[in-house]
Design an enzyme around this catalytic site. Structure first.
Site, PDB file in Angstrom:
ATOM      1  CB  ILE A   1      -0.923   0.168   1.130  1.00  0.00           C
ATOM      2  CG1 ILE A   1      -1.471  -1.186   0.781  1.00  0.00           C
ATOM      3  CG2 ILE A   1      -1.392   1.195   1.071  1.00  0.00           C
ATOM      4  CD1 ILE A   1      -2.811  -1.467   1.992  1.00  0.00           C
TER       5      ILE A   1
ATOM      6  CD  GLU B   1     -12.043   2.501  12.850  1.00  0.00           C
ATOM      7  OE1 GLU B   1     -10.707   2.358  12.541  1.00  0.00           O
ATOM      8  OE2 GLU B   1     -12.553   1.225  11.946  1.00  0.00           O
TER       9      GLU B   1
ATOM     10  CB  ILE C   1      -4.877   4.901   5.204  1.00  0.00           C
ATOM     11  CG1 ILE C   1      -2.888   5.044   4.896  1.00  0.00           C
ATOM     12  CG2 ILE C   1      -5.611   6.459   4.808  1.00  0.00           C
ATOM     13  CD1 ILE C   1      -3.338   4.500   3.570  1.00  0.00           C
ATOM     14  CB  SER C   2      -2.050   2.039   9.570  1.00  0.00           C
ATOM     15  OG  SER C   2      -2.196   2.859  10.661  1.00  0.00           O
ATOM     16  NE  ARG C   3      -6.612  -2.926  11.290  1.00  0.00           N
ATOM     17  CZ  ARG C   3      -6.993  -2.928  10.236  1.00  0.00           C
ATOM     18  NH1 ARG C   3      -7.183  -1.404   8.938  1.00  0.00           N
ATOM     19  NH2 ARG C   3      -7.298  -3.491   9.424  1.00  0.00           N
TER      20      ARG C   3
ATOM     21  N   GLY D   1     -11.202   3.121   3.607  1.00  0.00           N
ATOM     22  CA  GLY D   1     -10.125   2.567   2.847  1.00  0.00           C
ATOM     23  C   GLY D   1     -10.140   1.755   1.763  1.00  0.00           C
TER      24      GLY D   1
ATOM     25  CG  HIS E   1     -11.733   0.702   8.622  1.00  0.00           C
ATOM     26  ND1 HIS E   1     -11.410  -0.075  10.003  1.00  0.00           N
ATOM     27  CD2 HIS E   1     -10.828   0.479   8.108  1.00  0.00           C
ATOM     28  CE1 HIS E   1     -10.186  -0.310   9.727  1.00  0.00           C
ATOM     29  NE2 HIS E   1     -10.477   0.072   8.154  1.00  0.00           N
TER      30      HIS E   1
ATOM     31  CG  ASP F   1     -10.333   5.098   6.376  1.00  0.00           C
ATOM     32  OD1 ASP F   1      -9.921   4.327   5.864  1.00  0.00           O
ATOM     33  OD2 ASP F   1     -11.257   5.937   6.063  1.00  0.00           O
TER      34      ASP F   1
END
Lengths: 282, 271
Positions: free
Chosen positions: A116, A227, A196-198, A248, A246, A222
């Site tokens: 990514i 969440e 955009i990972s965690r 992504g 989220h 994101d």
């Protein structure tokens, strides 16, 4: 019924895979995950039951890279803010207040240069961005040259130079709170953090503090922890923060590819063949 | 001159007998009556190239934000009513999709360069075909007829300048030729699109969505239907609105004015 189940296709972390479930499914051979992240699974536990695990790494890389770029651009050009101004009943605003920051020629620091991260570098290069990256290992010279990326062995060096810091690592015990108070203080006060990972890769409280005190300019997330965030969380109220749910890998095409990859892995496991994207406990 | 103010008409020109030069911000000069100005012996300049990358960047921003439902997603993420994120909430993928660029000038070409990195298939329509090397560099395919571009594109991006020929270039007919899953992105001028036809097309799901940095007028009246549509993103003509670019634009305009007043050749003169 439990005895008939040989495979689980895990969609969006459901069902929860715990000891209970594993004991009730004695013939379970494989768990295929939708998406690439495996941090919600106890890999050792699952392996101890002799169950194979697979993720869908190829399926999500383009859409997630697109999301990273979308967040970078939307944040720096203040998209959400100016769209709201455009449609609001009162059109009072000052020209100077809605100026954004030029992307072309700016420096992007990519933390985590896997598939990514590399796709992000390919996209960013087309915007004539200067690219730095930090990774457990350095990429091959040709790969670096193709995107014009410079390796930063120490994350500090990347943080100090980047106008945009893009976090693209997988969540592991080593990357938990990778971006904390110290890292945020090393960043430029004009810099934007994009995650955009965690959510757990960033120390969220430290992030809030940095955004409130001008330690960094803005953030685009994101992913958060949890969440969604509790409705009274300070991140929801900050003007310089964009949060997306989220999304992504949430495109029509990616969903299709995720399911294709999962099915490939499941069929391989049930036929006793090697899995295309098997994940092992580290 | 910033944002088309002041309005340059016969009255103004008659009241300014010593006016030598009008320096206009940005690249578009559709708001100026060049013949009229010329008849008063007034020279005109613009700032054509400095705005190109920011405008191309904004075109990409609008395409990505629209397809991935960024504005909607942000609203959901921060709304007091949100309890969970629905699992079936999806956007449309940009990578690998087909982008049709209408107007392949400096800005259009820069959009193509960026879109290529997203592995997009690029079609373009232009008054004239670009050189082969330019086409190959971005993998762009020329569509002599705009219809071919409209029928095949997932995203239609307008990057033409406004002239009598491009006014209402995208009308009912063109919108009907577009795919029902397509998105229209306008970074040119509001008048290039037949706005009433666009509203109808969006309401009847003839096309899927629109993302507009320009409208007619700017800003739109507060009760305009475009402001209320969930599948429309509107930005307040910010194509060139970055600090660096605005600074350079100001420098360029000042330079043109100084040259005009000193009787020297004017950089970026519009003839």
């Amino acid at each position: 019924v439990g005895k008939k189940v040989q495979a689980i296709y895990l969609w969006w972390h459901k069902p929860v895979v715990n000891k209970d479930l594993l004991q009730n499914l004695p013939n379970l051979k494989v768990i295929a995950n939708s998406g690439v992240g495996m941090d919600h699974l106890d890999l050792k536990l699952i392996a101890s039951f002799g169950v194979k695990m697979a993720n869908a790494p190829r399926a999500v890389s383009s859409s997630t890279a697109d999301t990273g770029m979308a967040l970078l651009l939307a944040s720096t050009r203040r998209l959400v803010e100016v769209h709201n101004i455009s449609i609001s009943p009162s059109m009072e605003y000052c020209e100077a207040d809605i100026l954004g920051v030029k992307v072309t020629g700016a420096t992007l620091g990519i933390i985590g240069m896997g598939s990514i991260g590399y796709k992000i570098a390919l996209r960013a290069k087309a915007f004539e961005m200067n690219i730095l990256y930090h990774n457990r290992t350095q990429r091959k010279a040709e790969e670096e040259q193709t995107v014009g990326a410079t390796y930063c062995k120490k994350i500090d060096s990347l943080l100090q130079q980047a106008d945009f810091v893009m976090v693209v690592v997988s969540l592991t015990p080593q990357t938990h709170k990778l971006i904390g108070k110290r890292e945020l203080e090393l960043m430029k006060p004009t810099a934007t953090l994009i995650n955009i990972s965690r959510g757990a890769v960033v120390d969220q409280e430290a992030l809030v503090a940095a955004l409130q005190t001008g330690g960094i300019e803005a953030a685009a997330l994101d992913v958060t922890y949890p969440e969604p965030l509790p409705r009274d969380h300070p991140l929801l109220k900050l003007k310089n923060v964009i949060i997306t749910p989220h999304l992504g890998a949430k495109t029509d095409k990616a969903s299709y590819r995720i399911t294709e990859e999962a099915v490939e892995n499941i069929l391989a496991a049930l036929s006793g063949l090697p899995l295309p994207s098997e994940v092992f406990p580290s | 001159m910033w944002y088309h103010k002041p309005v340059i008409n016969e009255e103004l020109l008659q009241s300014l007998p010593n006016l030598k030069v009008v320096a206009s911000s940005g690249v578009g000069i559709d708001h100026l009556d060049l013949k009229l100005l010329s008849s008063y012996g007034v020279k005109v300049s613009n700032t054509p190239f400095v705005v190109s990358t920011d405008t191309a960047d904004l075109g990409m921003t609008l395409m990505l934000a629209s397809s991935r439902r960024l504005v909607e997603g942000h609203e959901m993420a921060v709304s007091p009513d949100t309890e969970y994120f629905p699992a079936d909430w999806l956007g449309a993928e940009v990578s690998g999709a087909t982008l049709g660029i209408v107007g392949m000038g400096t800005i259009g070409y820069k959009v193509a360069e960026r879109a290529k990195a997203f592995e997009m298939k690029i079609l373009y329509h232009n008054r004239s075909q670009r050189k082969k090397e330019e086409e190959s560099a971005v993998g762009a395919v020329y569509c002599k007829k705009i219809d071919d571009l409209l029928q095949q594109s997932d995203f239609v991006l307008l990057a033409v300048n406004l002239t009598p020929q491009t006014q209402k270039l995208i009308g009912k007919r063109e919108l009907e030729l577009m795919k029902p899953t397509a998105t229209l992105i306008n970074i040119s001028r509001g008048l290039v699109v037949d706005q009433d036809a666009l509203v109808e097309a969006l309401q009847n799901e003839v096309i899927k969505a629109a993302a507009l940095d320009v409208t007619y007028p700017e800003p739109l009246p507060r009760d305009h239907p475009l402001l209320k549509m969930k599948n429309v993103i509107i930005t307040p003509h910010i194509g060139s609105a970055t600090k660096k670019t605005r600074w350079i634009m100001m420098e360029e305009m000042t330079e043109s004015i100084e040259a005009g007043l000193a009787g020297r050749p004017i950089p970026r003169e519009v003839l």
